[in-house]
Design a protein around this motif. Structure first.
Motif, PDB file in Angstrom:
ATOM      1  N   THR A 115      44.135 -21.564   6.324  1.00 16.39           N
ATOM      2  CA  THR A 115      45.445 -21.238   6.891  1.00 16.39           C
ATOM      3  C   THR A 115      46.002 -19.994   6.212  1.00 16.39           C
ATOM      4  O   THR A 115      46.408 -19.044   6.867  1.00 16.39           O
ATOM      5  CB  THR A 115      46.422 -22.420   6.719  1.00 16.39           C
ATOM      6  OG1 THR A 115      45.864 -23.556   7.373  1.00 16.39           O
ATOM      7  CG2 THR A 115      47.770 -22.105   7.335  1.00 16.39           C
ATOM      8  N   THR A 116      46.041 -20.017   4.887  1.00 16.14           N
ATOM      9  CA  THR A 116      46.424 -18.839   4.112  1.00 16.14           C
ATOM     10  C   THR A 116      45.223 -18.455   3.260  1.00 16.14           C
ATOM     11  O   THR A 116      44.874 -19.169   2.325  1.00 16.14           O
ATOM     12  CB  THR A 116      47.634 -19.132   3.203  1.00 16.14           C
ATOM     13  OG1 THR A 116      48.695 -19.672   3.991  1.00 16.14           O
ATOM     14  CG2 THR A 116      48.109 -17.864   2.515  1.00 16.14           C
ATOM     15  N   PRO A 117      44.549 -17.342   3.567  1.00 19.72           N
ATOM     16  CA  PRO A 117      43.339 -16.971   2.815  1.00 19.72           C
ATOM     17  C   PRO A 117      43.645 -16.622   1.355  1.00 19.72           C
ATOM     18  O   PRO A 117      44.809 -16.549   0.945  1.00 19.72           O
ATOM     19  CB  PRO A 117      42.828 -15.729   3.569  1.00 19.72           C
ATOM     20  CG  PRO A 117      43.551 -15.713   4.878  1.00 19.72           C
ATOM     21  CD  PRO A 117      44.869 -16.389   4.632  1.00 19.72           C
ATOM     22  N   ASP A 118      42.572 -16.382   0.577  1.00 16.05           N
ATOM     23  CA  ASP A 118      42.750 -15.964  -0.814  1.00 16.05           C
ATOM     24  C   ASP A 118      43.347 -14.551  -0.845  1.00 16.05           C
ATOM     25  O   ASP A 118      43.270 -13.811   0.139  1.00 16.05           O
ATOM     26  CB  ASP A 118      41.407 -16.012  -1.548  1.00 16.05           C
ATOM     27  CG  ASP A 118      40.421 -14.982  -1.021  1.00 16.05           C
ATOM     28  OD1 ASP A 118      40.530 -13.806  -1.403  1.00 16.05           O
ATOM     29  OD2 ASP A 118      39.566 -15.354  -0.194  1.00 16.05           O
TER      30      ASP A 118
ATOM     31  N   SER B  63      46.170 -16.287  10.709  1.00 13.76           N
ATOM     32  CA  SER B  63      46.489 -17.654  11.121  1.00 13.76           C
ATOM     33  C   SER B  63      45.319 -18.592  10.908  1.00 13.76           C
ATOM     34  O   SER B  63      44.207 -18.167  10.576  1.00 13.76           O
ATOM     35  CB  SER B  63      46.882 -17.669  12.607  1.00 13.76           C
ATOM     36  OG  SER B  63      45.728 -17.643  13.436  1.00 13.76           O
ATOM     37  N   THR B  64      45.580 -19.883  11.129  1.00 14.06           N
ATOM     38  CA  THR B  64      44.545 -20.911  11.042  1.00 14.06           C
ATOM     39  C   THR B  64      43.437 -20.659  12.057  1.00 14.06           C
ATOM     40  O   THR B  64      42.263 -20.921  11.792  1.00 14.06           O
ATOM     41  CB  THR B  64      45.163 -22.301  11.327  1.00 14.06           C
ATOM     42  OG1 THR B  64      46.245 -22.502  10.424  1.00 14.06           O
ATOM     43  CG2 THR B  64      44.152 -23.417  11.150  1.00 14.06           C
TER      44      THR B  64
ATOM     45  N   THR C 198      50.356 -15.639  -2.170  1.00  9.69           N
ATOM     46  CA  THR C 198      51.284 -14.696  -1.543  1.00  9.69           C
ATOM     47  C   THR C 198      52.198 -13.997  -2.552  1.00  9.69           C
ATOM     48  O   THR C 198      53.103 -13.258  -2.159  1.00  9.69           O
ATOM     49  CB  THR C 198      52.151 -15.436  -0.505  1.00  9.69           C
ATOM     50  OG1 THR C 198      52.854 -16.508  -1.164  1.00  9.69           O
ATOM     51  CG2 THR C 198      51.304 -16.021   0.612  1.00  9.69           C
ATOM     52  N   ASP C 199      51.961 -14.221  -3.842  1.00 15.33           N
ATOM     53  CA  ASP C 199      52.875 -13.731  -4.879  1.00 15.33           C
ATOM     54  C   ASP C 199      53.143 -12.231  -4.817  1.00 15.33           C
ATOM     55  O   ASP C 199      54.260 -11.794  -5.077  1.00 15.33           O
ATOM     56  CB  ASP C 199      52.332 -14.080  -6.281  1.00 15.33           C
ATOM     57  CG  ASP C 199      52.868 -15.416  -6.785  1.00 15.33           C
ATOM     58  OD1 ASP C 199      53.316 -16.221  -5.936  1.00 15.33           O
ATOM     59  OD2 ASP C 199      52.823 -15.655  -8.000  1.00 15.33           O
ATOM     60  N   ALA C 200      52.140 -11.429  -4.537  1.00 10.71           N
ATOM     61  CA  ALA C 200      52.290  -9.972  -4.624  1.00 10.71           C
ATOM     62  C   ALA C 200      52.595  -9.318  -3.276  1.00 10.71           C
ATOM     63  O   ALA C 200      52.638  -8.098  -3.176  1.00 10.71           O
ATOM     64  CB  ALA C 200      51.011  -9.362  -5.209  1.00 10.71           C
TER      65      ALA C 200
ATOM     66  N   GLU D  76      50.708 -17.071   8.746  1.00 17.09           N
ATOM     67  CA  GLU D  76      50.974 -18.456   8.377  1.00 17.09           C
ATOM     68  C   GLU D  76      50.948 -18.566   6.849  1.00 17.09           C
ATOM     69  O   GLU D  76      50.031 -18.050   6.210  1.00 17.09           O
ATOM     70  CB  GLU D  76      49.895 -19.380   8.947  1.00 17.09           C
ATOM     71  CG  GLU D  76      49.969 -19.602  10.438  1.00 17.09           C
ATOM     72  CD  GLU D  76      48.974 -20.664  10.867  1.00 17.09           C
ATOM     73  OE1 GLU D  76      49.016 -21.786  10.327  1.00 17.09           O
ATOM     74  OE2 GLU D  76      48.142 -20.358  11.735  1.00 17.09           O
ATOM     75  N   VAL D  77      51.933 -19.241   6.309  1.00 14.01           N
ATOM     76  CA  VAL D  77      52.000 -19.431   4.859  1.00 14.01           C
ATOM     77  C   VAL D  77      51.977 -20.936   4.579  1.00 14.01           C
ATOM     78  O   VAL D  77      52.949 -21.642   4.841  1.00 14.01           O
ATOM     79  CB  VAL D  77      53.265 -18.780   4.264  1.00 14.01           C
ATOM     80  CG1 VAL D  77      53.316 -18.992   2.759  1.00 14.01           C
ATOM     81  CG2 VAL D  77      53.294 -17.282   4.584  1.00 14.01           C
ATOM     82  N   SER D  78      50.851 -21.428   4.072  1.00 12.83           N
ATOM     83  CA  SER D  78      50.686 -22.863   3.821  1.00 12.83           C
ATOM     84  C   SER D  78      51.234 -23.242   2.452  1.00 12.83           C
ATOM     85  O   SER D  78      51.405 -22.391   1.568  1.00 12.83           O
ATOM     86  CB  SER D  78      49.207 -23.239   3.889  1.00 12.83           C
ATOM     87  OG  SER D  78      48.501 -22.658   2.798  1.00 12.83           O
TER      88      SER D  78
END
Length: 487
Positions: free
Chosen positions: A154-157, A138-139, A190-192, A179-181
């Motif tokens: 919010t959404t890390p690498d 999360s953030t 978040t692709d994979a 959390e998905v920004s």
């Protein structure tokens, strides 16, 4: 030992120069961190292009380079892999490198403008209370069951996401709430990941400094649901006009929640007080310590998610009544002289309006409401006058101040905010650049029974000025100032 060819599974490769049958060390997209036998992924960022640093990475010992265009100079003994999109490639490489940990978790992604942190954090809290080992991205923070890590985005690498998820798998975590920004979705972070479910909270004005139009912002959010697998569920707030849009093309099981319209998960607010909410959720009453209509939506999303993940409905209701508010989300204290100070992360027009509506619904109107609000520098400028308009029109007094000015002059930001204050509200609106001074003045203006709302920073414990972060915690500051005034 990890082989280069093993981390390229599902990566859209267009051409290769060199051998993929080599042992690798780590993976980096920051050339400064590259060391011997590492893989360097050249990302085209908003500030710089990683392709310009390929030679530097190779000079530092990179054994392989993943890029969208081959460099002019090909170094001997180094493998070059050309892909269509290095952002997407990084997502799959990161997941492969860490053993695709999301496949071993029940991962739920929460997206929307407001409410992501509350929904993700309270789901984590609820599942822990239910006896499950749980994870949170999360953030505010990253949790690997009971072990806390500091959050930076919010959404890390993808490398950070998969590293922490691998830790979760190692720790025996069952569920992870994330959390998905819009930035994270757009940059393919978040692709994979394999999601068991996705939740849509709402959509309003935000991030138009990054997305060109509101339609683009909406469509980026929608693409998250478009890519959910058939095995997942998609739970959407259909009181929001974009709620149905999110579900249009998803292959996931479509589910809805709402307070105003027909939905799979429905709630009614029976009582709303500063001490909490009495809700009727799908014909069952539950008392919760959370406050306001916006939290009724959050709780309904939490209820629906928990039930879809297999928890028993009455047990979920019992656990909802035990949940405690998230740091910086409608946190409040009442001083000895009965001044109520509320700290909230509301940094978008919609969030600010929701919080002020909640306060105005609860208050008696015999007290004054003083709102302190600022807008961040180097971010969406179009919302500045809107934020000031909302604060000044919905409060008895409004103080415009600094948020995180970053590299901008805070007085310039405030001047842009002031353009949104209508003539009839100008006499009750003042500008105080120094945030601590603004909070101090609000405390001095407040009499017994009055309410002070400090909006915009919430859980943040710093203020960023000219690229430097200074310690600053809204809740700690207002506590200290109210205590001083008591003496």
């Amino acid at each position: 030992m990890i082989n280069l060819k093993d981390i390229l599974y599902k990566v859209g490769i267009e051409a290769v120069k060199g051998s993929t049958d080599v042992v690798i060390g780590g993976i980096h997209f920051d050339s400064r961190k590259v060391g011997e036998s590492d893989v360097f992924v050249a990302i085209r960022g908003t500030v710089s292009d990683g392709h310009e640093f390929i030679a530097k990475a190779v000079g530092q010992g990179a054994i392989a380079v993943v890029c969208e265009t081959f460099p002019d100079e090909i170094a001997p003994g180094v493998t070059y892999i050309q892909v269509k999109d290095t952002n997407s490639a990084l997502a799959f490489i990161g997941a492969n490198y860490y053993g695709n940990p999301s496949q071993h978790l029940k991962l739920v992604g929460i997206t929307g403008t407001n409410g992501k942190t509350t929904v993700a954090s309270l789901l984590y809290q609820l599942f822990r209370k239910a006896g499950f080992k749980s994870g949170l991205i999360s953030t505010v923070k990253i949790m690997v069951d009971d072990l806390e890590h500091k959050a930076t985005h919010t959404t890390p690498d993808p490398l950070t996401i998969n590293r922490y998820m691998a830790e979760m798998v190692e720790a025996g975590v069952d569920y992870c709430f994330m959390e998905v920004s819009s930035h994270g979705i757009h940059q393919k972070r978040t692709d994979a990941l394999q999601f068991a479910g996705g939740v849509f909270t709402n959509l309003s004005h935000d991030h138009l400094d990054y997305h060109d139009t509101f339609a683009e912002y909406r469509d980026v959010k929608k693409s998250f649901f478009d890519h959910l697998p058939v095995s997942a569920f998609a739970l959407s707030n259909v009181d929001d006009k974009n709620g149905v849009v999110m579900l249009q093309n998803t292959k996931a099981r479509k589910l809805t929640y709402a307070l105003k319209t027909y939905a799979d998960y429905k709630a009614q607010i029976l009582e709303s007080q500063l001490s909490g909410l009495l809700l009727k959720i799908n014909d069952n009453e539950v008392w919760t310590r959370l406050i306001g209509t916006f939290n009724a939506y959050n709780l309904l999303a939490i209820f629906g998610t928990a039930v879809e993940l297999g928890l028993e409905k009455l047990e979920v209701l019992r656990l909802l009544s035990e949940l405690e508010s998230v740091s910086g989300r409608f946190q409040f204290i009442i001083s000895d002289n009965k001044v109520t100070a509320i700290v909230d992360y509301a940094h978008t027009p919609d969030a600010l309006e929701n919080v002020l509506n909640t306060i105005n619904d609860i208050r008696t109107k015999n007290e004054q409401l003083i709102t302190i609000v600022g807008c961040g520098g180097d971010r969406d400028r179009t919302k500045r006058p809107v934020m000031a308009h909302i604060a000044s029109s919905m409060s008895d007094k409004a103080i415009l101040t600094s948020d995180n000015p970053r590299t901008e002059d805070p007085d310039d930001i405030i001047a842009e905010m002031e353009k949104g204050v209508e003539a009839q509200n100008q006499r009750k609106t003042i500008a105080i650049t120094d945030r601590k001074q603004a909070i101090k003045v609000a405390c001095q203006l407040a009499a017994s029974g009055d309410i002070i709302l400090i909006a915009g920073k919430g859980h943040e414990t710093y203020q960023e000025i000219n690229g430097v972060r200074h310690d600053f915690d809204d809740m700690a500051v207002v506590k200290e100032l109210l205590e001083q005034l008591k003496k």
